[in-house]
Design a protein around this motif. Structure first.
Motif, PDB file in Angstrom:
ATOM      1  N   SER A 113       0.859  -1.180   0.000  1.00  0.00           N
ATOM      2  CA  SER A 113       0.000   0.000   0.000  1.00  0.00           C
ATOM      3  C   SER A 113       0.899   1.235   0.000  1.00  0.00           C
ATOM      4  O   SER A 113       2.110   1.132   0.161  1.00  0.00           O
ATOM      5  CB  SER A 113      -0.918   0.010   1.219  1.00  0.00           C
ATOM      6  N   THR A 114       0.279   2.371  -0.143  1.00  0.00           N
ATOM      7  CA  THR A 114       1.034   3.620  -0.096  1.00  0.00           C
ATOM      8  C   THR A 114       0.571   4.444   1.103  1.00  0.00           C
ATOM      9  O   THR A 114      -0.520   4.221   1.631  1.00  0.00           O
ATOM     10  CB  THR A 114       0.803   4.453  -1.383  1.00  0.00           C
ATOM     11  N   ALA A 115       1.377   5.380   1.509  1.00  0.00           N
ATOM     12  CA  ALA A 115       1.002   6.252   2.626  1.00  0.00           C
ATOM     13  C   ALA A 115      -0.232   7.068   2.267  1.00  0.00           C
ATOM     14  O   ALA A 115      -1.053   7.371   3.126  1.00  0.00           O
ATOM     15  CB  ALA A 115       2.167   7.169   2.994  1.00  0.00           C
ATOM     16  N   LYS A 116      -0.384   7.390   0.995  1.00  0.00           N
ATOM     17  CA  LYS A 116      -1.525   8.181   0.538  1.00  0.00           C
ATOM     18  C   LYS A 116      -2.832   7.411   0.689  1.00  0.00           C
ATOM     19  O   LYS A 116      -3.867   7.986   1.010  1.00  0.00           O
ATOM     20  CB  LYS A 116      -1.308   8.569  -0.928  1.00  0.00           C
ATOM     21  N   ASP A 117      -2.794   6.099   0.447  1.00  0.00           N
ATOM     22  CA  ASP A 117      -4.002   5.271   0.533  1.00  0.00           C
ATOM     23  C   ASP A 117      -3.658   3.931   1.197  1.00  0.00           C
ATOM     24  O   ASP A 117      -3.466   2.927   0.512  1.00  0.00           O
ATOM     25  CB  ASP A 117      -4.593   5.054  -0.864  1.00  0.00           C
ATOM     26  N   PRO A 118      -3.555   3.891   2.527  1.00  0.00           N
ATOM     27  CA  PRO A 118      -3.100   2.685   3.222  1.00  0.00           C
ATOM     28  C   PRO A 118      -4.066   1.503   3.151  1.00  0.00           C
ATOM     29  O   PRO A 118      -3.690   0.392   3.498  1.00  0.00           O
ATOM     30  CB  PRO A 118      -2.911   3.157   4.666  1.00  0.00           C
ATOM     31  N   ASP A 119      -5.303   1.712   2.696  1.00  0.00           N
ATOM     32  CA  ASP A 119      -6.269   0.618   2.594  1.00  0.00           C
ATOM     33  C   ASP A 119      -6.316  -0.023   1.212  1.00  0.00           C
ATOM     34  O   ASP A 119      -7.070  -0.960   0.986  1.00  0.00           O
ATOM     35  CB  ASP A 119      -7.672   1.106   2.970  1.00  0.00           C
ATOM     36  N   ARG A 120      -5.540   0.482   0.256  1.00  0.00           N
ATOM     37  CA  ARG A 120      -5.486  -0.096  -1.097  1.00  0.00           C
ATOM     38  C   ARG A 120      -4.088  -0.643  -1.341  1.00  0.00           C
ATOM     39  O   ARG A 120      -3.100   0.045  -1.141  1.00  0.00           O
ATOM     40  CB  ARG A 120      -5.834   0.933  -2.155  1.00  0.00           C
ATOM     41  N   PHE A 121      -4.032  -1.877  -1.789  1.00  0.00           N
ATOM     42  CA  PHE A 121      -2.772  -2.559  -2.049  1.00  0.00           C
ATOM     43  C   PHE A 121      -2.705  -2.932  -3.528  1.00  0.00           C
ATOM     44  O   PHE A 121      -3.696  -3.384  -4.094  1.00  0.00           O
ATOM     45  CB  PHE A 121      -2.675  -3.845  -1.217  1.00  0.00           C
ATOM     46  N   SER A 122      -1.552  -2.763  -4.131  1.00  0.00           N
ATOM     47  CA  SER A 122      -1.376  -3.225  -5.499  1.00  0.00           C
ATOM     48  C   SER A 122      -0.063  -3.978  -5.572  1.00  0.00           C
ATOM     49  O   SER A 122       0.861  -3.728  -4.797  1.00  0.00           O
ATOM     50  CB  SER A 122      -1.411  -2.064  -6.488  1.00  0.00           C
ATOM     51  N   GLY A 123      -0.015  -4.925  -6.481  1.00  0.00           N
ATOM     52  CA  GLY A 123       1.187  -5.730  -6.616  1.00  0.00           C
ATOM     53  C   GLY A 123       1.018  -6.788  -7.683  1.00  0.00           C
ATOM     54  O   GLY A 123       0.337  -6.568  -8.687  1.00  0.00           O
ATOM     55  N   ARG A 124       1.605  -7.946  -7.433  1.00  0.00           N
ATOM     56  CA  ARG A 124       1.625  -9.025  -8.413  1.00  0.00           C
ATOM     57  C   ARG A 124       1.171 -10.323  -7.761  1.00  0.00           C
ATOM     58  O   ARG A 124       1.312 -10.516  -6.566  1.00  0.00           O
ATOM     59  CB  ARG A 124       3.047  -9.241  -8.950  1.00  0.00           C
ATOM     60  N   TYR A 125       0.625 -11.195  -8.591  1.00  0.00           N
ATOM     61  CA  TYR A 125       0.387 -12.562  -8.152  1.00  0.00           C
ATOM     62  C   TYR A 125       1.177 -13.483  -9.064  1.00  0.00           C
ATOM     63  O   TYR A 125       1.430 -13.171 -10.222  1.00  0.00           O
ATOM     64  CB  TYR A 125      -1.101 -12.920  -8.146  1.00  0.00           C
ATOM     65  N   MET A 126       1.618 -14.605  -8.506  1.00  0.00           N
ATOM     66  CA  MET A 126       2.337 -15.619  -9.250  1.00  0.00           C
ATOM     67  C   MET A 126       1.583 -16.934  -9.079  1.00  0.00           C
ATOM     68  O   MET A 126       1.385 -17.390  -7.950  1.00  0.00           O
ATOM     69  CB  MET A 126       3.769 -15.779  -8.734  1.00  0.00           C
ATOM     70  N   LEU A 127       1.164 -17.503 -10.177  1.00  0.00           N
ATOM     71  CA  LEU A 127       0.427 -18.765 -10.151  1.00  0.00           C
ATOM     72  C   LEU A 127       1.246 -19.832 -10.858  1.00  0.00           C
ATOM     73  O   LEU A 127       1.710 -19.619 -11.978  1.00  0.00           O
ATOM     74  CB  LEU A 127      -0.920 -18.608 -10.856  1.00  0.00           C
ATOM     75  N   THR A 128       1.410 -20.973 -10.186  1.00  0.00           N
ATOM     76  CA  THR A 128       2.095 -22.116 -10.784  1.00  0.00           C
ATOM     77  C   THR A 128       1.233 -23.350 -10.564  1.00  0.00           C
ATOM     78  O   THR A 128       0.864 -23.659  -9.426  1.00  0.00           O
ATOM     79  CB  THR A 128       3.483 -22.348 -10.152  1.00  0.00           C
ATOM     80  N   VAL A 129       0.908 -24.019 -11.650  1.00  0.00           N
ATOM     81  CA  VAL A 129       0.191 -25.288 -11.590  1.00  0.00           C
ATOM     82  C   VAL A 129       1.128 -26.325 -12.188  1.00  0.00           C
ATOM     83  O   VAL A 129       1.634 -26.152 -13.300  1.00  0.00           O
ATOM     84  CB  VAL A 129      -1.132 -25.231 -12.378  1.00  0.00           C
ATOM     85  N   SER A 130       1.390 -27.393 -11.429  1.00  0.00           N
ATOM     86  CA  SER A 130       2.299 -28.425 -11.917  1.00  0.00           C
ATOM     87  C   SER A 130       1.652 -29.791 -11.828  1.00  0.00           C
ATOM     88  O   SER A 130       0.667 -29.995 -11.112  1.00  0.00           O
ATOM     89  CB  SER A 130       3.620 -28.399 -11.146  1.00  0.00           C
TER      90      SER A 130
END
Length: 155
Positions: A113-130
């Motif tokens: 999250s950012t200090a400007k908007d601590p309730d919103r998170f952005s990032g990445r997901y990694m999915l692996t199916v084997s």
């Protein structure tokens, strides 16, 4: 009836009701390979532990094993949840147990999250199916390995 008895009764009744505005976390992502939504509540006792975790992932790739194409996520699959400062991370895992072939689903969510908007998170997901013929580390095929953007919000 005395005013003290009325107020006491109201306080007793209010304490038995669930808390209003319970804090929840919600995450979502949609792209050409995966569409998913995840949600969970925070434990009332400490406000940090996730409870009632659930979600759904739809893997659009035709190479994805049938067991994971439309997967309903539950609390047993949440192996790790970490929320520290502006970091939110989730590790989700399940497999087909003793089935042949043995197939695994691993989803990692890493957001900030950012200090400007601590309730919103952005990032990445990694999915692996084997998939493997037996329940062992190697050799395995990886029909789905995908990384993309995800957002989460505390409500």
């Amino acid at each position: 009836m005395s005013m003290k008895a009325i107020i006491g009764g109201m306080l007793l009744l209010a304490s038995a009701l669930p808390a209003v505005g319970a804090t929840r976390i919600y995450c979502a992502a949609a792209d050409d390979v995966v569409k998913m939504s995840i949600e969970s509540a925070f434990a009332a006792r400490d406000g940090k532990r996730l409870v009632h975790f659930r979600g759904i992932t739809d893997i659009k790739s035709p190479e994805a094993p049938a067991a994971f194409r439309n997967l309903k996520l539950n609390s047993a699959m949440l192996k790790q949840a970490w929320m520290d400062g502006n970091d939110l991370r989730l590790q989700i895992y399940t497999d087909t147990r003793d089935a042949n072939p043995f197939e695994t689903f691993e989803l990692s969510v890493v957001t900030k999250s950012t200090a400007k908007d601590p309730d919103r998170f952005s990032g990445r997901y990694m999915l692996t199916v084997s998939s493997a013929d037996q329940k062992k580390a190697a050799p395995r095929t990886v029909p789905v390995s995908h990384e993309a953007a995800i957002f989460c919000e505390i409500k």
